[in-house]
Write a protein that holds these residues in place. Structure first.
Motif, PDB file in Angstrom:
ATOM      1  N   CYS A   5       0.794  -1.236   0.013  1.00 34.06           N
ATOM      2  CA  CYS A   5       0.111  -0.049   0.066  1.00 34.06           C
ATOM      3  C   CYS A   5       0.918   1.283  -0.031  1.00 34.06           C
ATOM      4  O   CYS A   5       2.192   1.135   0.042  1.00 34.06           O
ATOM      5  N   GLY A   6       0.274   2.425   0.077  1.00 38.98           N
ATOM      6  CA  GLY A   6       0.826   3.718  -0.083  1.00 38.98           C
ATOM      7  C   GLY A   6       1.890   3.765   1.285  1.00 38.98           C
ATOM      8  O   GLY A   6       1.645   3.095   2.143  1.00 38.98           O
ATOM      9  N   ARG A  49       1.762   5.588   3.738  1.00 38.97           N
ATOM     10  CA  ARG A  49       1.202   5.891   5.054  1.00 38.97           C
ATOM     11  C   ARG A  49       0.945   4.341   5.829  1.00 38.97           C
ATOM     12  O   ARG A  49       0.630   4.510   7.045  1.00 38.97           O
ATOM     13  N   CYS A  50       1.015   3.302   5.339  1.00 40.28           N
ATOM     14  CA  CYS A  50       0.330   2.181   5.789  1.00 40.28           C
ATOM     15  C   CYS A  50       1.374   1.254   5.971  1.00 40.28           C
ATOM     16  O   CYS A  50       1.186  -0.057   6.164  1.00 40.28           O
ATOM     17  N   SER A  84     -18.327  -0.002  -9.632  1.00 38.35           N
ATOM     18  CA  SER A  84     -17.154   0.374  -9.670  1.00 38.35           C
ATOM     19  C   SER A  84     -16.931   1.608  -9.519  1.00 38.35           C
ATOM     20  O   SER A  84     -17.617   2.457 -10.141  1.00 38.35           O
ATOM     21  N   THR A  85     -15.860   2.413  -8.688  1.00 41.21           N
ATOM     22  CA  THR A  85     -15.810   3.871  -8.675  1.00 41.21           C
ATOM     23  C   THR A  85     -14.413   4.223  -9.270  1.00 41.21           C
ATOM     24  O   THR A  85     -13.104   3.471  -9.136  1.00 41.21           O
ATOM     25  N   GLU A 134     -10.749   6.721 -13.930  1.00 36.99           N
ATOM     26  CA  GLU A 134      -9.794   6.011 -14.514  1.00 36.99           C
ATOM     27  C   GLU A 134     -10.030   4.790 -15.217  1.00 36.99           C
ATOM     28  O   GLU A 134      -9.216   4.297 -15.882  1.00 36.99           O
ATOM     29  N   LEU A 135     -11.351   4.346 -14.830  1.00 36.81           N
ATOM     30  CA  LEU A 135     -11.788   2.948 -15.318  1.00 36.81           C
ATOM     31  C   LEU A 135     -12.252   2.672 -16.533  1.00 36.81           C
ATOM     32  O   LEU A 135     -13.227   3.683 -16.851  1.00 36.81           O
ATOM     33  N   ASP A 139     -11.196  -2.006 -15.798  1.00 37.05           N
ATOM     34  CA  ASP A 139     -11.855  -2.335 -14.535  1.00 37.05           C
ATOM     35  C   ASP A 139     -11.674  -4.007 -14.107  1.00 37.05           C
ATOM     36  O   ASP A 139     -12.362  -4.702 -14.664  1.00 37.05           O
ATOM     37  N   ASN A 148     -12.328  -5.335 -11.049  1.00 31.12           N
ATOM     38  CA  ASN A 148     -12.920  -5.575  -9.957  1.00 31.12           C
ATOM     39  C   ASN A 148     -14.314  -5.975  -9.994  1.00 31.12           C
ATOM     40  O   ASN A 148     -14.790  -7.027  -9.372  1.00 31.12           O
ATOM     41  N   SER A 157     -12.769   4.357  -3.546  1.00 37.21           N
ATOM     42  CA  SER A 157     -13.385   5.284  -3.074  1.00 37.21           C
ATOM     43  C   SER A 157     -13.683   5.006  -1.755  1.00 37.21           C
ATOM     44  O   SER A 157     -14.468   5.850  -1.003  1.00 37.21           O
ATOM     45  N   ALA A 158     -12.993   3.834  -1.045  1.00 34.72           N
ATOM     46  CA  ALA A 158     -13.160   3.693   0.349  1.00 34.72           C
ATOM     47  C   ALA A 158     -12.488   4.373   1.222  1.00 34.72           C
ATOM     48  O   ALA A 158     -12.806   4.727   2.460  1.00 34.72           O
ATOM     49  N   PRO A 178      -8.998  -0.044   4.181  1.00 33.16           N
ATOM     50  CA  PRO A 178      -9.996   1.061   4.324  1.00 33.16           C
ATOM     51  C   PRO A 178     -11.463  -0.063   3.962  1.00 33.16           C
ATOM     52  O   PRO A 178     -11.274  -0.721   2.970  1.00 33.16           O
ATOM     53  N   GLY A 221     -10.053  -0.243  -3.197  1.00 32.09           N
ATOM     54  CA  GLY A 221     -10.236  -0.132  -4.920  1.00 32.09           C
ATOM     55  C   GLY A 221      -9.069  -0.982  -5.259  1.00 32.09           C
ATOM     56  O   GLY A 221      -9.344  -1.780  -6.402  1.00 32.09           O
ATOM     57  N   PRO A 238      -6.961  -3.847  -6.574  1.00 30.11           N
ATOM     58  CA  PRO A 238      -7.822  -5.123  -6.918  1.00 30.11           C
ATOM     59  C   PRO A 238      -7.484  -6.375  -5.762  1.00 30.11           C
ATOM     60  O   PRO A 238      -8.387  -7.036  -5.652  1.00 30.11           O
TER      61      PRO A 238
HETATM   62  N1  LIG Z   1      -2.567   8.836   1.708  1.00 29.63           N
HETATM   63  C1  LIG Z   1      -3.239   7.655   1.759  1.00 29.63           C
HETATM   64  N2  LIG Z   1      -3.540   7.024   0.592  1.00 29.63           N
HETATM   65  C2  LIG Z   1      -3.837   5.860   0.448  1.00 29.63           C
HETATM   66  C3  LIG Z   1      -3.932   5.151   1.650  1.00 29.63           C
HETATM   67  C4  LIG Z   1      -3.907   5.821   3.093  1.00 29.63           C
HETATM   68  O1  LIG Z   1      -4.093   5.414   3.940  1.00 29.63           O
HETATM   69  N3  LIG Z   1      -3.588   7.020   2.881  1.00 29.63           N
HETATM   70  N4  LIG Z   1      -4.393   3.788   1.551  1.00 29.63           N
HETATM   71  C5  LIG Z   1      -4.069   3.102   0.424  1.00 29.63           C
HETATM   72  C6  LIG Z   1      -4.630   1.808   0.537  1.00 29.63           C
HETATM   73  S1  LIG Z   1      -4.080   0.790   1.589  1.00 29.63           S
HETATM   74  C7  LIG Z   1      -5.665   1.410  -0.461  1.00 29.63           C
HETATM   75  S2  LIG Z   1      -6.366   0.096  -0.297  1.00 29.63           S
HETATM   76  C8  LIG Z   1      -6.225   2.446  -1.384  1.00 29.63           C
HETATM   77  C9  LIG Z   1      -7.711   2.419  -1.285  1.00 29.63           C
HETATM   78  O2  LIG Z   1      -8.203   3.612  -1.637  1.00 29.63           O
HETATM   79  P1  LIG Z   1      -9.945   3.560  -2.386  1.00 29.63           P
HETATM   80  O3  LIG Z   1     -10.484   2.380  -1.970  1.00 29.63           O
HETATM   81  O4  LIG Z   1     -10.228   4.901  -1.979  1.00 29.63           O
HETATM   82  O5  LIG Z   1      -9.516   3.288  -3.845  1.00 29.63           O
HETATM   83  P2  LIG Z   1      -9.239   4.245  -4.944  1.00 29.63           P
HETATM   84  O6  LIG Z   1      -8.378   5.469  -4.415  1.00 29.63           O
HETATM   85  O7  LIG Z   1     -10.439   4.528  -5.903  1.00 29.63           O
HETATM   86  O8  LIG Z   1      -8.376   3.286  -5.882  1.00 29.63           O
HETATM   87  C10 LIG Z   1      -6.990   2.603  -5.350  1.00 29.63           C
HETATM   88  C11 LIG Z   1      -6.372   1.916  -6.562  1.00 29.63           C
HETATM   89  O9  LIG Z   1      -7.073   0.955  -7.052  1.00 29.63           O
HETATM   90  C12 LIG Z   1      -7.365   1.105  -8.510  1.00 29.63           C
HETATM   91  N5  LIG Z   1      -8.871   0.659  -8.679  1.00 29.63           N
HETATM   92  C13 LIG Z   1      -9.739   1.072  -8.149  1.00 29.63           C
HETATM   93  N6  LIG Z   1     -11.022   0.584  -8.868  1.00 29.63           N
HETATM   94  C14 LIG Z   1     -10.508  -0.371  -9.630  1.00 29.63           C
HETATM   95  C15 LIG Z   1     -11.109  -1.392 -10.403  1.00 29.63           C
HETATM   96  N7  LIG Z   1     -12.276  -1.495 -10.610  1.00 29.63           N
HETATM   97  N8  LIG Z   1     -10.325  -2.027 -11.299  1.00 29.63           N
HETATM   98  C16 LIG Z   1      -9.010  -1.958 -11.328  1.00 29.63           C
HETATM   99  N9  LIG Z   1      -8.215  -1.238 -10.375  1.00 29.63           N
HETATM  100  C17 LIG Z   1      -8.909  -0.094  -9.506  1.00 29.63           C
HETATM  101  C18 LIG Z   1      -7.257   2.496  -8.762  1.00 29.63           C
HETATM  102  O10 LIG Z   1      -6.755   2.953  -9.937  1.00 29.63           O
HETATM  103  C19 LIG Z   1      -6.220   2.984  -7.846  1.00 29.63           C
HETATM  104  O11 LIG Z   1      -4.843   2.658  -8.253  1.00 29.63           O
HETATM  105  O12 LIG Z   1      -5.567   3.730  -1.067  1.00 29.63           O
HETATM  106  C20 LIG Z   1      -4.421   4.011  -1.072  1.00 29.63           C
HETATM  107  N10 LIG Z   1      -4.164   5.371  -0.746  1.00 29.63           N
END
Ligand SMILES: Nc1nc2c(c(=O)[nH]1)N[C@H]1C(S)=C(S)[C@@H](COP(=O)(O)OP(=O)(O)OC[C@H]3O[C@@H](n4cnc5c(N)ncnc54)[C@H](O)[C@@H]3O)O[C@H]1N2
Ligand code: MOO
Length: 457
Positions: free
Chosen positions: A4-5, A7-8, A235-236, A239-240, A259, A261, A307-308, A339, A355, A357
């Protein structure tokens, strides 16, 4: 790539802090930049809802929160038995008739009367015409007679036992018994399995193969089952691209990704008890999210991905709030899939998975599938797993980890798991060879969750 990023990751040691760098234990020899603190370094997102580590929910606590999101659907429908495979019975099912409905021959052989029981062989008897299955012969067996019966046939009235043909010799019109026969031998008595009127299946049971067979054997006609759970998948992300869609030049347009997911959600949630509705992709703006949710108002649940986490680009939460709904962002003590968003819009509950995958895959298996099972009236599958060993030792993290795992044999009676050297929450390629998920708990305990047990293969 890390899970993950920045931060985690695990917390940096004081020594690492002093150098501004800290070591990722999952990538020996590789170093990651130290997370920025406060206002120093890179700018922080204006509003992020991730609580401090102490407030992170365990997997078990998160499952409880998720399962409390929705109750089983109350509605029923009546279906012909042949269309009810996999559905959940809504009413107790009594046997419509005795099971079996008549005294039945359990062997190909001869039906004999009481006078032929326990007699010293050889014992000659008069042979009577054959009774095949489906052609009962109501004439009682006369003394000294043996009626040819085939397996599944109704034995004639007056039958005391059946002797299988291997225990007899034919001599002209006679059958000679070559062994002693005891009362009731090779007869399945009428009603031995269940008497007419006995409840053979309780409401709430799923009509899987065995129970469907039981219902049919009990003479069931149309059956009353719970209505299907109506589940939307969404899906949200701007970019998808829809799965399978490519640009007019045959290339994926710049800045977009397929997409991945929704196909996974579809496969994991597909079930005879579920009617899935594809809500498509919501772009990152409130109106687009609202339009997708407008098509979901009659559903029992929406499962979304992306978007979670709640960054400024994540419009799911704000759009639900703007429509008058409630939103909670949870942070879980697991990796990937930290999240998780729980929301309610009027009567509609929504479960928002991360988000990335792999995070979406793990979240769908651990949380979405059990919740959908509960809504459909099934018992949510427990997350048991088998105790297992890792082929290469690994340091346990602060959070429960779920990794792609390949079965590589067995060690001391436990499955031996291979975990790929490189993996991450956005990398699906390690799953090409995976047989399931390895769960590594903070105390070092390892469990294997076969995809067949999780519906994720
Ligand atoms: N500043 C921070 N940034 C992030 C954190 C954090 O705690 N602080 N958490 C990271 C973690 S861990 C995760 S998991 C992701 C979760 O973020 P979201 O649920 O809000 O997801 P998105 O930002 O919308 O997307 C994340 C990533 O996944 C790709 N994605 C989204 N949907 C799809 C799909 N249907 N098929 C393929 N890929 C998908 C999207 O393009 C992004 O690359 O947040 C981190 N960031
Ligand atoms: O580790 Mo995140 O929670 O990539 O899924």
């Amino acid at each position: 790539m890390p899970w993950c990023g920045p931060r985690c990751g695990t917390a940096p040691s004081p020594a690492a802090r002093s150098t501004g760098r800290w070591r990722d234990p999952r990538r020996s020899g590789r170093w990651r930049a130290m997370p920025a603190e406060g206002g120093a370094g890179r700018p922080l997102a204006p509003r992020r809802l991730a609580p401090a580590p102490a407030a992170r929910l365990s997997v078990a606590a998160a499952r409880e929160r998720v399962l409390a999101l929705a109750a089983p659907v109350p509605g029923h429908e009546t279906l012909p038995l042949m269309a009810a495979a996999g559905r959940v019975l809504a009413e107790d099912l009594p046997a419509a008739r005795d099971m079996p409905p008549f005294d039945t021959a359990a062997m190909d052989g001869f039906a004999i009367g009481p006078e032929a029981l326990d007699r010293e062989p050889p014992l000659p008897l008069r042979r009577r015409a054959a009774i095949p299955p489906g052609h009962p012969d109501a004439r009682p067996l006369a003394a000294g007679e043996a009626a040819r019966v085939l397996t599944g046939a109704a034995v004639p009235p007056g039958t005391a036992a059946v002797i299988f043909e291997e225990g007899c010799r034919l001599e002209g019109e006679q059958v000679v018994l070559l062994r002693r026969v005891s009362a009731g031998q090779h007869i399945r008595p009428r009603g031995e399995d269940a008497a007419a009127g006995t409840v053979v299946l309780r409401a709430g049971r799923r009509l899987g193969a065995a129970r469907l067979g039981l219902a049919a054997a009990a003479g069931a006609g149309p059956v009353v089952v719970r209505r299907q759970a109506r589940i939307g998948i969404l899906s949200t992300g701007s970019e998808l691209l829809p799965p399978g869609a490519i640009g007019p030049d045959g290339r994926i347009p710049a800045g977009t990704i397929p997409d991945a997911n929704r196909p996974m959600l579809r496969a994991i949630l597909a079930d005879p008890c579920v009617a899935l509705r594809d809500l498509g992709i919501a772009r990152d703006d409130d109106a687009a999210v609202a339009a997708c949710l407008a098509a979901a108002r009659d559903l029992d649940l929406v499962v979304s991905t992306g978007s979670a986490a709640g960054s400024e680009a994540d419009r799911l939460g704000p759009a639900i709030r703007a429509l008058g709904g409630d939103v909670a962002h949870l942070a879980l003590a697991q990796r990937p899939g930290k999240p998780l968003l729980l929301a309610r819009l009027g009567a509609l509950p929504l479960l928002g998975l991360a988000g990335n995958p792999v995070a979406a895959l793990v979240g769908a298996l651990l949380y979405a599938r059990p919740l959908v099972e509960r809504i459909a009236g099934l018992a949510p599958s427990a997350l048991l797993g088998q105790p297992a060993r890792l082929a290469q030792p690994r340091e346990a993290g602060e959070r429960t980890e779920f990794l792609p795992a390949r079965l590589a044999g067995e060690a001391a009676g436990l499955p031996l798991l291979e975990v790929p050297r490189r993996f991450g929450s956005a990398r699906l390629t390690p799953f090409a060879e995976a047989d399931g998920l390895a769960e590594i708990r903070p105390d070092g305990a390892v469990r294997f969750h076969a995809f067949e047990m999780l519906a994720g293969g």
